[in-house]
Design an enzyme around this catalytic site. Structure first.
Site, PDB file in Angstrom:
ATOM      1  N   HIS A 143       0.794  -1.234   0.000  1.00 58.19           N
ATOM      2  CA  HIS A 143       0.000   0.000   0.000  1.00 58.19           C
ATOM      3  C   HIS A 143       0.824   1.280   0.000  1.00 58.19           C
ATOM      4  O   HIS A 143       0.278   2.360  -0.068  1.00 58.19           O
ATOM      5  CB  HIS A 143      -0.919   0.020   1.215  1.00 58.19           C
ATOM      6  CG  HIS A 143      -0.193   0.256   2.512  1.00 58.19           C
ATOM      7  ND1 HIS A 143       0.583  -0.693   3.110  1.00 58.19           N
ATOM      8  CD2 HIS A 143      -0.112   1.346   3.297  1.00 58.19           C
ATOM      9  CE1 HIS A 143       1.095  -0.214   4.222  1.00 58.19           C
ATOM     10  NE2 HIS A 143       0.707   1.030   4.361  1.00 58.19           N
TER      11      HIS A 143
HETATM   12  N1  UDP Z   1      -3.038  -5.730   8.825  1.00 59.32           N
HETATM   13  C1  UDP Z   1      -4.318  -6.173   9.145  1.00 59.32           C
HETATM   14  N2  UDP Z   1      -5.158  -6.521   8.125  1.00 59.32           N
HETATM   15  C2  UDP Z   1      -4.799  -6.443   6.818  1.00 59.32           C
HETATM   16  C3  UDP Z   1      -3.490  -6.004   6.498  1.00 59.32           C
HETATM   17  C4  UDP Z   1      -2.633  -5.641   7.529  1.00 59.32           C
HETATM   18  O1  UDP Z   1      -4.676  -6.256  10.308  1.00 59.32           O
HETATM   19  O2  UDP Z   1      -5.613  -6.758   5.947  1.00 59.32           O
HETATM   20  C5  UDP Z   1      -2.165  -5.301   9.935  1.00 59.32           C
HETATM   21  C6  UDP Z   1      -0.758  -5.838   9.920  1.00 59.32           C
HETATM   22  O3  UDP Z   1      -0.692  -7.052  10.595  1.00 59.32           O
HETATM   23  C7  UDP Z   1       0.027  -4.756  10.617  1.00 59.32           C
HETATM   24  C8  UDP Z   1      -0.737  -3.522  10.308  1.00 59.32           C
HETATM   25  O4  UDP Z   1      -2.013  -3.904   9.828  1.00 59.32           O
HETATM   26  O5  UDP Z   1       0.009  -4.900  12.013  1.00 59.32           O
HETATM   27  C9  UDP Z   1       0.041  -2.773   9.252  1.00 59.32           C
HETATM   28  O6  UDP Z   1      -0.627  -1.678   8.858  1.00 59.32           O
HETATM   29  P1  UDP Z   1      -0.115  -0.839   7.634  1.00 59.32           P
HETATM   30  O7  UDP Z   1       0.510  -1.764   6.645  1.00 59.32           O
HETATM   31  O8  UDP Z   1      -1.270  -0.011   7.226  1.00 59.32           O
HETATM   32  O9  UDP Z   1       0.941   0.135   8.249  1.00 59.32           O
HETATM   33  P2  UDP Z   1       2.505   0.053   8.490  1.00 59.32           P
HETATM   34  O10 UDP Z   1       2.788  -1.107   9.353  1.00 59.32           O
HETATM   35  O11 UDP Z   1       3.151  -0.031   7.153  1.00 59.32           O
HETATM   36  O12 UDP Z   1       2.841   1.338   9.172  1.00 59.32           O
END
Ligand code: UDP
Length: 386
Positions: free
Chosen positions: A218
């Site tokens: 994303h």
């Molecule tokens: N996650 C979730 N459902 C999904 C995809 C990701 O619960 O369909 C969780 C994942 O396990 C992680 C978090 O969302 O803990 C990550 O969020 P994101 O990728 O938006 O942010 P980032 O970690 O890159 O800051």
């Protein structure tokens, strides 16, 4: 890695709703959940509304057992400066009306920076959870957010020794820095569904344990151009064509980009869903033969779940997972495809090795440590507790 000693018995209990926990996105809800539970009724939860909808916040608040937040208005959907400005103005008014004893923020989002600036403007002690991450990539807005927040914070909770070293390299006061471990360890352990529930989950998705790829993509670097997103999707399509099922819970930003660039045909062989709940995501990740992601949180979660991850990014602020052998950084096109094929080919040996490798993110007591340090910062320890 040397961490601060495990938490000792409590300091003076904090007053109800005296610690403002400011957040605005899914990963902040996940990582702060164990700390909010430790703080109990001392928590005053403030959601800026940066990502405020049922799939990205509502469900997470419920599933993680979090209290109802104060919700700011008019923040989501704006460009970065607008989000920060909108949040900052409302946080300042809220803190002026009812001053918290401390403000806690986590990570590197616009909500994190707005919370930190609001605390700083009112001279309220500030705690930064996950301090000291550095990608050294100045093209990432998150890198600027985390550097600014670290320099504002009074208590820097570094997840790892490497994170603490990054803070020292920027001449931040030693007294402000503590290595606590990462709260991801406890949230994964608590939220991962039981064996039988995981078996039912896989059956529902028609997947066999150790026999599929789970992908999430994303970030702007992978979704802002048709070429970048097309390169990732083409490699996932090749994996699926070669016979390994690919499950792709799609972030709303990625969904919009697929439509904008007309890339739907590349999804024909991929099992696409909307974003799934946290426990479901962990259950699916736990049995994936391979994870493919540009997420920050997944780079940590894979080390607790013992699963291999290809990180589709130019740089990472989380080198620990790479150094420990859980993850590798790859370019979105051929490099992703080649390494995915090679890692799937030696999957049984790789999974066995990772199952025996400890997570570099600590012992599962980070949130207890951070709660105690926050209480000390907010109110000072009771002499009697010493
Ligand atoms: N996650 C979730 N459902 C999904 C995809 C990701 O619960 O369909 C969780 C994942 O396990 C992680 C978090 O969302 O803990 C990550 O969020 P994101 O990728 O938006 O942010 P980032 O970690 O890159 O800051």
């Amino acid at each position: 890695m040397t961490m601060c000693p495990p938490p000792r018995p409590a300091v003076r209990p904090l007053a109800p709703a005296s610690v403002a926990v400011v957040l605005g996105t899914r990963p902040e809800l996940v990582k702060l959940a164990p700390l909010i539970h430790e703080l109990g009724d001392a928590t005053r939860l403030v959601h800026t509304g940066q990502h405020w909808d049922e799939a990205m916040s509502g469900r997470f608040l419920r599933d993680l057992g979090l209290p109802r937040p104060e919700l700011l208005t008019g923040v989501g959907g704006r460009p970065r400066a607008g989000q920060i400005a909108q949040s900052l103005g409302q946080l300042d008014a809220a803190f002026a009306e009812d001053r918290p004893a401390a403000v806690v923020v986590q990570g590197d989002t616009n909500a994190t920076l707005a919370g930190a600036l609001a605390a700083n403007a009112r001279e309220i002690p500030l705690v930064h959870v996950e301090a000291g991450l550095r990608s050294f990539d100045r093209a990432m807005p998150e890198e600027h957010n985390r550097v600014m927040v670290d320099h504002l914070a009074d208590l820097l909770c570094a997840a790892t020794g490497e994170n603490a070293a990054n803070l020292r390299a920027e001449s931040l006061d030693e007294q402000r820095i503590t290595v606590t471990g990462n709260t991801v360890v406890e949230v994964v352990r608590r939220q991962l569904p039981e064996d039988t529930d995981r078996a039912a989950l896989l059956a529902r998705h028609g997947l066999a344990a150790d026999g599929y790829v789970l992908a999430t993509v994303h970030r702007p670097e992978n979704t802002d151009t048709a070429a970048a997103l097309g390169a990732v999707l083409a490699e996932l399509d090749r994996i699926a064509r070669a016979g390994t099922p690919v499950l792709f819970p799609m972030h709303p930003r990625t969904r919009a980009a697929v439509e904008r660039f007309g890339l739907d045909a590349l999804l024909a062989r991929i099992a696409v869903t909307g974003p799934v709940g946290y426990a479901e995501f962990l259950g699916l990740a736990r049995h994936a033969a391979l994870l493919v992601s540009d997420s920050g949180g997944v780079q940590e979660e894979c080390t607790v779940l013992g699963r291999p991850l290809l990180v589709v990014r130019r740089s990472t602020e989380r080198p620990e997972a790479v150094d420990a052998g859980f993850a590798a950084l790859v370019q979105p096109g051929e490099e992703l495809g080649a390494l995915a094929r090679s890692w799937l080919a030696d999957s049984p040996e790789r999974l066995a090795a990772l199952a025996a490798t400890p997570s570099p993110y600590g012992d599962g007591l980070a949130s207890a440590r951070i709660a105690r340090l926050t209480a000390q910062l907010a109110e000072g320890p009771l002499a009697a507790a010493a």
